[in-house]
Design a protein around this motif. Structure first.
Motif, PDB file in Angstrom:
ATOM      1  N   THR A   1       0.831  -1.205   0.000  1.00  0.00           N
ATOM      2  CA  THR A   1       0.000   0.000   0.000  1.00  0.00           C
ATOM      3  C   THR A   1       0.861   1.250   0.000  1.00  0.00           C
ATOM      4  OG1 THR A   1      -1.789  -1.148   1.164  1.00  0.00           O
ATOM      5  CG2 THR A   1      -1.787   1.256   1.263  1.00  0.00           C
ATOM      6  N   LEU A   2       1.926   1.245   0.758  1.00  0.00           N
ATOM      7  CA  LEU A   2       2.809   2.410   0.811  1.00  0.00           C
ATOM      8  C   LEU A   2       3.492   2.636  -0.545  1.00  0.00           C
ATOM      9  CD1 LEU A   2       4.433   1.931   4.340  1.00  0.00           C
ATOM     10  CD2 LEU A   2       2.290   3.080   3.722  1.00  0.00           C
ATOM     11  N   ARG A   3       3.879   1.553  -1.213  1.00  0.00           N
ATOM     12  CA  ARG A   3       4.478   1.690  -2.546  1.00  0.00           C
ATOM     13  C   ARG A   3       3.482   2.266  -3.532  1.00  0.00           C
ATOM     14  NH1 ARG A   3       6.635  -3.504  -1.567  1.00  0.00           N
ATOM     15  NH2 ARG A   3       5.085  -4.406  -2.991  1.00  0.00           N
ATOM     16  N   ALA A   4       2.237   1.813  -3.453  1.00  0.00           N
ATOM     17  CA  ALA A   4       1.206   2.348  -4.341  1.00  0.00           C
ATOM     18  C   ALA A   4       1.010   3.839  -4.109  1.00  0.00           C
ATOM     19  CB  ALA A   4      -0.106   1.597  -4.135  1.00  0.00           C
ATOM     20  N   ALA A   5       1.060   4.262  -2.850  1.00  0.00           N
ATOM     21  CA  ALA A   5       0.925   5.689  -2.537  1.00  0.00           C
ATOM     22  C   ALA A   5       2.087   6.485  -3.102  1.00  0.00           C
ATOM     23  CB  ALA A   5       0.827   5.879  -1.017  1.00  0.00           C
ATOM     24  N   ARG A   6       3.301   5.968  -2.964  1.00  0.00           N
ATOM     25  CA  ARG A   6       4.459   6.683  -3.506  1.00  0.00           C
ATOM     26  C   ARG A   6       4.365   6.787  -5.032  1.00  0.00           C
ATOM     27  NH1 ARG A   6       6.996   3.735   0.807  1.00  0.00           N
ATOM     28  NH2 ARG A   6       7.690   2.062  -0.588  1.00  0.00           N
ATOM     29  N   HIS A   7       3.893   5.725  -5.660  1.00  0.00           N
ATOM     30  CA  HIS A   7       3.719   5.778  -7.116  1.00  0.00           C
ATOM     31  C   HIS A   7       2.679   6.828  -7.489  1.00  0.00           C
ATOM     32  CE1 HIS A   7       3.101   4.681 -11.276  1.00  0.00           C
ATOM     33  NE2 HIS A   7       1.817   4.497 -11.021  1.00  0.00           N
ATOM     34  N   GLN A   8       1.595   6.901  -6.748  1.00  0.00           N
ATOM     35  CA  GLN A   8       0.569   7.902  -7.046  1.00  0.00           C
ATOM     36  C   GLN A   8       1.139   9.313  -6.942  1.00  0.00           C
ATOM     37  OE1 GLN A   8      -3.064   7.405  -4.845  1.00  0.00           O
ATOM     38  NE2 GLN A   8      -4.079   9.142  -5.828  1.00  0.00           N
ATOM     39  N   GLY A   9       1.941   9.565  -5.910  1.00  0.00           N
ATOM     40  CA  GLY A   9       2.551  10.883  -5.768  1.00  0.00           C
ATOM     41  C   GLY A   9       3.507  11.199  -6.892  1.00  0.00           C
ATOM     42  N   ALA A  10       4.334  10.227  -7.275  1.00  0.00           N
ATOM     43  CA  ALA A  10       5.282  10.445  -8.367  1.00  0.00           C
ATOM     44  C   ALA A  10       4.562  10.693  -9.684  1.00  0.00           C
ATOM     45  CB  ALA A  10       6.211   9.245  -8.493  1.00  0.00           C
ATOM     46  N   ARG A  11       3.502   9.941  -9.923  1.00  0.00           N
ATOM     47  CA  ARG A  11       2.732  10.096 -11.168  1.00  0.00           C
ATOM     48  C   ARG A  11       2.076  11.476 -11.236  1.00  0.00           C
ATOM     49  NH1 ARG A  11      -0.092   7.637 -15.310  1.00  0.00           N
ATOM     50  NH2 ARG A  11      -2.346   7.972 -15.384  1.00  0.00           N
ATOM     51  N   LEU A  12       1.517  11.921 -10.122  1.00  0.00           N
ATOM     52  CA  LEU A  12       0.875  13.234 -10.127  1.00  0.00           C
ATOM     53  C   LEU A  12       1.896  14.337 -10.359  1.00  0.00           C
ATOM     54  CD1 LEU A  12      -2.090  14.246  -9.654  1.00  0.00           C
ATOM     55  CD2 LEU A  12      -1.233  15.105  -7.479  1.00  0.00           C
ATOM     56  N   ALA A  13       3.082  14.207  -9.741  1.00  0.00           N
ATOM     57  CA  ALA A  13       4.120  15.219  -9.947  1.00  0.00           C
ATOM     58  C   ALA A  13       4.524  15.298 -11.413  1.00  0.00           C
ATOM     59  CB  ALA A  13       5.328  14.903  -9.068  1.00  0.00           C
ATOM     60  N   LYS A  14       4.658  14.142 -12.055  1.00  0.00           N
ATOM     61  CA  LYS A  14       5.044  14.106 -13.468  1.00  0.00           C
ATOM     62  C   LYS A  14       4.024  14.834 -14.336  1.00  0.00           C
ATOM     63  CE  LYS A  14       4.278  10.445 -15.973  1.00  0.00           C
ATOM     64  NZ  LYS A  14       4.355   9.079 -16.558  1.00  0.00           N
ATOM     65  N   TRP A  15       2.761  14.544 -14.127  1.00  0.00           N
ATOM     66  CA  TRP A  15       1.738  15.147 -14.981  1.00  0.00           C
ATOM     67  C   TRP A  15       1.449  16.595 -14.606  1.00  0.00           C
ATOM     68  CZ3 TRP A  15       0.830  13.548 -19.522  1.00  0.00           C
ATOM     69  CH2 TRP A  15       1.068  12.208 -19.836  1.00  0.00           C
ATOM     70  N   ALA A  16       1.661  16.949 -13.357  1.00  0.00           N
ATOM     71  CA  ALA A  16       1.524  18.356 -12.980  1.00  0.00           C
ATOM     72  C   ALA A  16       2.551  19.211 -13.713  1.00  0.00           C
ATOM     73  CB  ALA A  16       1.676  18.517 -11.471  1.00  0.00           C
ATOM     74  N   GLN A  17       3.758  18.687 -13.833  1.00  0.00           N
ATOM     75  CA  GLN A  17       4.803  19.409 -14.558  1.00  0.00           C
ATOM     76  C   GLN A  17       4.421  19.556 -16.033  1.00  0.00           C
ATOM     77  OE1 GLN A  17       7.955  20.653 -13.152  1.00  0.00           O
ATOM     78  NE2 GLN A  17       7.651  21.788 -15.041  1.00  0.00           N
ATOM     79  N   ALA A  18       3.920  18.480 -16.631  1.00  0.00           N
ATOM     80  CA  ALA A  18       3.534  18.540 -18.038  1.00  0.00           C
ATOM     81  C   ALA A  18       2.394  19.518 -18.272  1.00  0.00           C
ATOM     82  CB  ALA A  18       3.146  17.146 -18.537  1.00  0.00           C
ATOM     83  N   VAL A  19       1.397  19.481 -17.401  1.00  0.00           N
ATOM     84  CA  VAL A  19       0.246  20.370 -17.550  1.00  0.00           C
ATOM     85  C   VAL A  19       0.648  21.817 -17.316  1.00  0.00           C
ATOM     86  CG1 VAL A  19      -1.997  20.980 -16.558  1.00  0.00           C
ATOM     87  CG2 VAL A  19      -1.461  18.586 -17.061  1.00  0.00           C
ATOM     88  N   ARG A  20       1.567  22.043 -16.378  1.00  0.00           N
ATOM     89  CA  ARG A  20       2.001  23.423 -16.135  1.00  0.00           C
ATOM     90  C   ARG A  20       2.647  24.013 -17.365  1.00  0.00           C
ATOM     91  NH1 ARG A  20       5.851  25.034 -11.126  1.00  0.00           N
ATOM     92  NH2 ARG A  20       7.506  24.302 -12.528  1.00  0.00           N
ATOM     93  N   ARG A  21       3.414  23.214 -18.110  1.00  0.00           N
ATOM     94  CA  ARG A  21       4.017  23.712 -19.344  1.00  0.00           C
ATOM     95  C   ARG A  21       2.944  24.141 -20.340  1.00  0.00           C
ATOM     96  NH1 ARG A  21       7.008  18.633 -19.400  1.00  0.00           N
ATOM     97  NH2 ARG A  21       8.910  18.856 -18.166  1.00  0.00           N
ATOM     98  N   VAL A  22       1.895  23.356 -20.437  1.00  0.00           N
ATOM     99  CA  VAL A  22       0.803  23.677 -21.371  1.00  0.00           C
ATOM    100  C   VAL A  22       0.077  24.947 -20.906  1.00  0.00           C
ATOM    101  CG1 VAL A  22      -1.394  22.883 -22.300  1.00  0.00           C
ATOM    102  CG2 VAL A  22       0.513  21.283 -22.070  1.00  0.00           C
ATOM    103  N   ARG A  23      -0.175  25.050 -19.623  1.00  0.00           N
ATOM    104  CA  ARG A  23      -0.876  26.231 -19.104  1.00  0.00           C
ATOM    105  C   ARG A  23      -0.046  27.496 -19.316  1.00  0.00           C
ATOM    106  NH1 ARG A  23      -2.393  25.474 -13.132  1.00  0.00           N
ATOM    107  NH2 ARG A  23      -3.757  27.238 -13.543  1.00  0.00           N
ATOM    108  N   ALA A  24       1.248  27.388 -19.111  1.00  0.00           N
ATOM    109  CA  ALA A  24       2.117  28.550 -19.281  1.00  0.00           C
ATOM    110  C   ALA A  24       2.175  29.008 -20.728  1.00  0.00           C
ATOM    111  CB  ALA A  24       3.523  28.231 -18.769  1.00  0.00           C
ATOM    112  N   ALA A  25       2.017  28.041 -21.644  1.00  0.00           N
ATOM    113  CA  ALA A  25       2.065  28.380 -23.078  1.00  0.00           C
ATOM    114  C   ALA A  25       0.785  29.020 -23.557  1.00  0.00           C
ATOM    115  CB  ALA A  25       2.352  27.124 -23.888  1.00  0.00           C
TER     116      ALA A  25
END
Length: 215
Positions: free
Chosen positions: A191-215
């Motif tokens: 369960t803890l590994r799944a939580a860490r994966h969820q956090g890492a995945r959200l960080a990755k896509w937040a960065q991608a979306v921020r680039r789109v929003r900034a553009a």
């Protein structure tokens, strides 16, 4: 000091995530910490924020674990609207209450109407997590109920899906990390590994979306 605007940010600036949770006896808080660890490992700046406790002292004192956890987390800041404005993405966590989010978290969400009306929550990534006292205790329905809020916001959903073996190992919930209360025993490493994966995945896509929003 001049406030940093979204258009001023570069790819070198850490993406910003707010993890907003309610926890009575500590398991949900533990998941929040693990999600934060996964996000930070992926380069995110993270704020962990608890929502205010609404239950009366008589109810809290009837469960020693509840009172113990409340006292142990007094130093965790209370969530505010400014935390959501600051963030590029959000993660919301709650125990399930009859298949719905806990009233404490729902009360905070209900105060976000002004942010929503002013577009402050639009196009930010979002995810959620939960737990219950038994295997079929309403975990999925609680997450889906939270998702309804995010649809209204116009946020961008980033569930874990089946994007990592950790999801299957933790029970296979694609809607968000979930757990079954071990009645005082620690949460499983899966369960803890799944939580860490969820956090890492959200960080990755937040960065991608921020680039789109900034553009």
């Amino acid at each position: 000091m001049r406030q940093t605007k979204e258009s001023d940010m570069t790819d070198q600036d850490p993406v910003r995530l707010a993890i907003v949770y309610y926890s009575s006896t500590g398991n949900t808080f533990t998941i929040a910490q693990e999600i934060a660890a996964g996000a930070e490992k992926n380069g995110a700046a993270v704020r962990i924020r608890r929502v205010a406790e609404l239950a009366p002292d008589t109810a809290i004192d009837a469960n020693p674990a509840w009172r113990k956890h409340l006292e142990a987390t007094r130093e965790v800041p209370i969530a505010t609207h400014s935390d959501l404005e600051w963030a590029d993405g959000f993660v919301f966590g709650t125990p399930t209450r009859f298949g719905l989010p806990a009233a404490q978290l729902k009360q905070f969400l209900d105060t976000c109407g002004g942010l929503w009306m002013n577009g402050k929550l639009t196009d930010k990534v979002v995810s959620a997590f939960t737990g219950a006292g038994n295997v079929h205790g309403g975990q999925e329905s609680t997450l889906l109920a939270l998702h309804n809020v995010f649809y209204h916001w116009g946020a961008i959903m980033v569930p874990p899906g089946y994007t990592d073996p950790a999801i299957h190992a933790a029970g296979g919930n694609p809607y968000g990390t979930s757990f079954t209360d071990k009645q005082g025993a620690p949460l499983s490493e899966a369960t803890l590994r799944a939580a860490r994966h969820q956090g890492a995945r959200l960080a990755k896509w937040a960065q991608a979306v921020r680039r789109v929003r900034a553009a």
